[in-house]
Scaffold this motif. Structure first.
Motif, mmCIF file in Angstrom:
data_model
loop_
_atom_site.group_PDB
_atom_site.id
_atom_site.type_symbol
_atom_site.label_atom_id
_atom_site.label_comp_id
_atom_site.label_asym_id
_atom_site.label_seq_id
_atom_site.Cartn_x
_atom_site.Cartn_y
_atom_site.Cartn_z
ATOM 1 N N ALA A 290 0.851 -1.186 0.000
ATOM 2 C CA ALA A 290 0.000 0.000 0.000
ATOM 3 C C ALA A 290 0.891 1.243 0.000
ATOM 4 C CB ALA A 290 -0.918 -0.002 1.213
ATOM 5 N N LEU A 291 0.960 1.918 -1.143
ATOM 6 C CA LEU A 291 1.769 3.130 -1.240
ATOM 7 C C LEU A 291 1.045 4.349 -0.678
ATOM 8 C CD1 LEU A 291 3.308 2.802 -4.820
ATOM 9 C CD2 LEU A 291 4.262 2.073 -2.628
ATOM 10 N N MET A 292 -0.279 4.270 -0.618
ATOM 11 C CA MET A 292 -1.056 5.393 -0.102
ATOM 12 C C MET A 292 -2.315 4.871 0.558
ATOM 13 S SD MET A 292 -2.454 8.731 -2.221
ATOM 14 C CE MET A 292 -3.141 10.143 -1.367
ATOM 15 N N ASN A 293 -2.591 5.361 1.752
ATOM 16 C CA ASN A 293 -3.831 5.081 2.472
ATOM 17 C C ASN A 293 -4.131 6.300 3.328
ATOM 18 O OD1 ASN A 293 -6.096 3.914 3.554
ATOM 19 N ND2 ASN A 293 -5.002 2.469 4.863
ATOM 20 N N ASP A 294 -4.428 7.407 2.651
ATOM 21 C CA ASP A 294 -4.536 8.709 3.299
ATOM 22 C C ASP A 294 -5.834 9.403 2.923
ATOM 23 O OD1 ASP A 294 -2.000 8.356 4.362
ATOM 24 O OD2 ASP A 294 -1.009 9.446 2.738
ATOM 25 N N ARG A 295 -6.190 10.378 3.742
ATOM 26 C CA ARG A 295 -7.308 11.256 3.420
ATOM 27 C C ARG A 295 -6.757 12.504 2.737
ATOM 28 N NH1 ARG A 295 -12.464 11.297 4.227
ATOM 29 N NH2 ARG A 295 -12.260 9.381 5.435
ATOM 30 N N VAL A 296 -7.331 12.854 1.609
ATOM 31 C CA VAL A 296 -6.910 14.040 0.875
ATOM 32 C C VAL A 296 -8.001 15.098 0.959
ATOM 33 C CG1 VAL A 296 -5.368 12.811 -0.696
ATOM 34 C CG2 VAL A 296 -7.783 13.096 -1.298
ATOM 35 N N ASN A 297 -7.580 16.370 0.887
ATOM 36 C CA ASN A 297 -8.497 17.497 1.038
ATOM 37 C C ASN A 297 -8.309 18.481 -0.106
ATOM 38 O OD1 ASN A 297 -9.624 16.996 3.948
ATOM 39 N ND2 ASN A 297 -7.408 16.743 4.129
ATOM 40 N N GLN A 298 -9.155 19.498 -0.126
ATOM 41 C CA GLN A 298 -9.122 20.503 -1.181
ATOM 42 C C GLN A 298 -7.726 21.099 -1.326
ATOM 43 O OE1 GLN A 298 -12.176 23.464 -0.847
ATOM 44 N NE2 GLN A 298 -11.304 24.793 -2.416
ATOM 45 N N GLY A 299 -7.256 21.170 -2.575
ATOM 46 C CA GLY A 299 -5.937 21.730 -2.863
ATOM 47 C C GLY A 299 -4.825 20.708 -2.915
ATOM 48 N N ASP A 300 -5.091 19.477 -2.460
ATOM 49 C CA ASP A 300 -4.063 18.429 -2.518
ATOM 50 C C ASP A 300 -3.929 17.900 -3.952
ATOM 51 O OD1 ASP A 300 -3.360 18.493 0.149
ATOM 52 O OD2 ASP A 300 -4.744 16.884 0.732
ATOM 53 N N MET A 301 -2.714 17.451 -4.272
ATOM 54 C CA MET A 301 -2.447 16.815 -5.558
ATOM 55 C C MET A 301 -1.615 15.560 -5.314
ATOM 56 S SD MET A 301 -0.631 18.385 -9.003
ATOM 57 C CE MET A 301 -1.989 19.495 -9.364
ATOM 58 N N PHE A 302 -1.931 14.491 -6.063
ATOM 59 C CA PHE A 302 -1.161 13.259 -5.944
ATOM 60 C C PHE A 302 -1.199 12.522 -7.274
ATOM 61 C CE2 PHE A 302 -5.480 12.294 -4.672
ATOM 62 C CZ PHE A 302 -5.770 11.086 -5.276
ATOM 63 N N VAL A 303 -0.316 11.547 -7.427
ATOM 64 C CA VAL A 303 -0.167 10.794 -8.674
ATOM 65 C C VAL A 303 -0.526 9.332 -8.445
ATOM 66 C CG1 VAL A 303 1.476 9.976 -10.411
ATOM 67 C CG2 VAL A 303 1.622 12.335 -9.568
ATOM 68 N N VAL A 304 -1.301 8.779 -9.376
ATOM 69 C CA VAL A 304 -1.523 7.338 -9.414
ATOM 70 C C VAL A 304 -0.807 6.817 -10.651
ATOM 71 C CG1 VAL A 304 -3.201 5.468 -9.524
ATOM 72 C CG2 VAL A 304 -3.782 7.584 -8.307
ATOM 73 N N PRO A 305 0.310 6.093 -10.485
ATOM 74 C CA PRO A 305 1.076 5.626 -11.650
ATOM 75 C C PRO A 305 0.286 4.633 -12.498
ATOM 76 C CG PRO A 305 2.403 5.539 -9.642
ATOM 77 C CD PRO A 305 0.991 5.783 -9.215
ATOM 78 N N GLN A 306 0.633 4.557 -13.770
ATOM 79 C CA GLN A 306 0.003 3.619 -14.692
ATOM 80 C C GLN A 306 0.090 2.191 -14.153
ATOM 81 O OE1 GLN A 306 1.938 3.409 -18.488
ATOM 82 N NE2 GLN A 306 0.216 2.396 -19.503
ATOM 83 N N TYR A 307 -0.996 1.456 -14.238
ATOM 84 C CA TYR A 307 -1.144 0.057 -13.829
ATOM 85 C C TYR A 307 -1.224 -0.131 -12.317
ATOM 86 C CZ TYR A 307 0.050 -0.898 -18.682
ATOM 87 O OH TYR A 307 0.079 -0.912 -20.058
#
Length: 464
Positions: free
Chosen positions: A366-383
């Motif tokens: 699990a690379l990410m298991n977080d709560r994100v809010n307005q203004g946040d940016m993140f990447v989900v890599p291909q596959y």
């Protein structure tokens, strides 16, 4: 006259040929790494304060942005503010988060198809130096586009552009620059070449001064004076960075332009007489579309939300940029089916609300298991497989994708890979009973991708 037509046709031919060639080439991969232990929502790390607004950039050195090969930025333009003309060596996709304004994206070789006739009274109100320069009351320019909240705007690499806020509230534009695109043959460091302005001297601006350049500053004034056939005093004004004004300036007076939705453009006769059709294709190509319309949603669920997609079919210029975008609205506590992108990285920017995001890599980590809010940016890599559950106030996002033809493969729902498997494959793969396998396949009914918040009634394998 004939020489001018030939040069115009040649310029357009080279422009279109180069754009088409880009779609036939693979993306650059040199130096691109997608090996990291964690993904998290990020906020901008650099802030450039200008006279007419603010420019913010996310840290391009973060591993997730390095993996996607993009640089993200957010411009806030105050009312009557002008984002100065500039160009960049990589294509840019822009989302208008708030406000409205005007933008012009100038393509080389395209004719000046809009003509303004200034009144004699307007000419008399000009200051003497300006009257001498602009003398006549005729002004020709390329097309100016109206932009408003919810618009996706495509800016090709190397195309000079400017943006003006003629509204009554701040204009906020979030964008990604695809520095990994084949058109950028420099390196993966983001650059912007400005035709005016400069980075203010105050604050933490050293790195910014390496990124944003006024290209006229270093030229010899005599050479430019001869090239433009204007006095050196005019050239010196062009070369002055006016450091305290910055990259976004306040206009001296409210600016007005001819736009196709207000007044018909007068097309140059040379352009009308071109027989090769290039001007009617690339020069008039649509550069923007809106993603806020509920009626035009590509995915819609009364219980879960909607998604509007902008790809190369809706906005044909994206076939040259090889980028796309989507705007999503997830209702309170609704889910996005676990899925993976088959054709590019996904860069997600949160526009409202919050959500719990999970991202899993090929090793099951699990690379990410977080709560994100307005203004946040993140990447989900291909596959990489990801899912999201909206918070109590819902979740809205815009996602930029590094492909012009986005395709996802969901794990749950009507169009999922699980539903496409025979029962016996499922029973033997997971060591479950036929009834359990049938539930995995069918329990979401006709729902696909956007899932209503009903799954919590199952606990410990039984209906609660």
């Amino acid at each position: 006259m004939m020489a001018s037509r030939f040069l115009l046709a040649l310029s357009l031919s080279l422009l279109v040929s180069a754009a088409i060639a880009e779609t036939r080439q693979p993306r650059l991969t040199q130096g691109q790494q997608c090996r990291f232990q964690r993904i998290s929502g990020a906020q901008p790390s650099m802030r450039i304060q200008s006279e007419g607004g603010i420019t913010e950039l996310w840290d391009e050195r973060q591993e997730q942005f390095q993996c996607a090969g993009i640089v993200a930025m957010r411009n806030t333009i105050r009312p009557n503010g002008l984002s100065l003309p500039n160009y960049h060596p990589s294509p840019r996709l822009v989302y208008i988060e708030r406000g409205q304004g005007l933008i012009s994206i100038m393509s080389p070789g395209c004719a000046e198809t809009y003509q303004v006739h200034r009144s004699q009274q307007a000419a008399e109100r000009m200051e003497e130096p300006e009257r001498q320069v602009r003398g006549s009351v005729r002004d020709l320019h390329q097309k100016v586009h109206r932009i408003r909240q919810g618009d996706i705007v495509a800016i090709p690499s190397g195309a000079a552009h400017w943006c003006y806020n003629d509204g009554s509230e701040d204009l906020v534009a979030v964008s990604i620059n695809d520095v990994n695109h084949l058109s950028n043959q420099l390196d993966q460091k983001f650059r912007a070449f400005y035709l005016a302005g400069g980075v203010p001297r105050s604050g933490q601006q050293e790195q910014a001064r390496e990124t944003f350049h006024n290209i006229f500053r270093a030229f010899d004034a005599d050479l430019l004076s001869e090239a433009f056939n204007v006095p050196q005093e005019t050239i010196r004004r062009m070369q002055t960075e006016e450091q305290e004004r910055g990259l976004i300036v306040m206009a001296r007076e409210r600016m007005q332009f001819v736009r196709p939705d207000e007044e018909e453009g007068e097309q140059e006769r040379q352009g009308r007489q071109m027989s090769n059709g290039l001007e009617e294709t690339f020069c008039t190509m649509k550069l923007r579309t809106n993603v806020e319309s509920r009626r035009e949603a590509d995915i819609f669920s009364r219980q879960a939300g909607r998604v509007n997609v902008v790809d190369r079919n809706k906005l044909p210029i994206l076939r040259y940029l090889d980028l796309s975008a989507e705007k999503g609205n997830l209702y309170a506590n609704a889910l996005i089916s676990p899925d993976w992108s088959m054709s590019g990285h996904t860069i997600v920017y949160v526009t409202r609300g919050d959500a719990q995001i999970q991202v899993v890599d090929h090793s099951g980590q699990a690379l990410m298991n977080d709560r994100v809010n307005q203004g946040d940016m993140f990447v989900v890599p291909q596959y990489y497989t990801s899912t999201a559950r909206a918070g109590n106030n819902g979740f809205e996002w815009v996602a930029f994708k590094t492909t012009g033809s986005p395709m996802r493969s969901p794990l749950a729902g009507y169009t999922s890979v699980i539903r496409a498997m025979p029962l016996q494959v499922i029973t033997n793969s997971y060591q479950v009973s036929p009834n359990q396998a049938q539930a995995l396949k069918m329990n979401r009914g006709s729902q696909s991708f956007l899932l209503s918040p009903g799954g919590r009634m199952f606990q410990g394998g039984q209906r609660s």
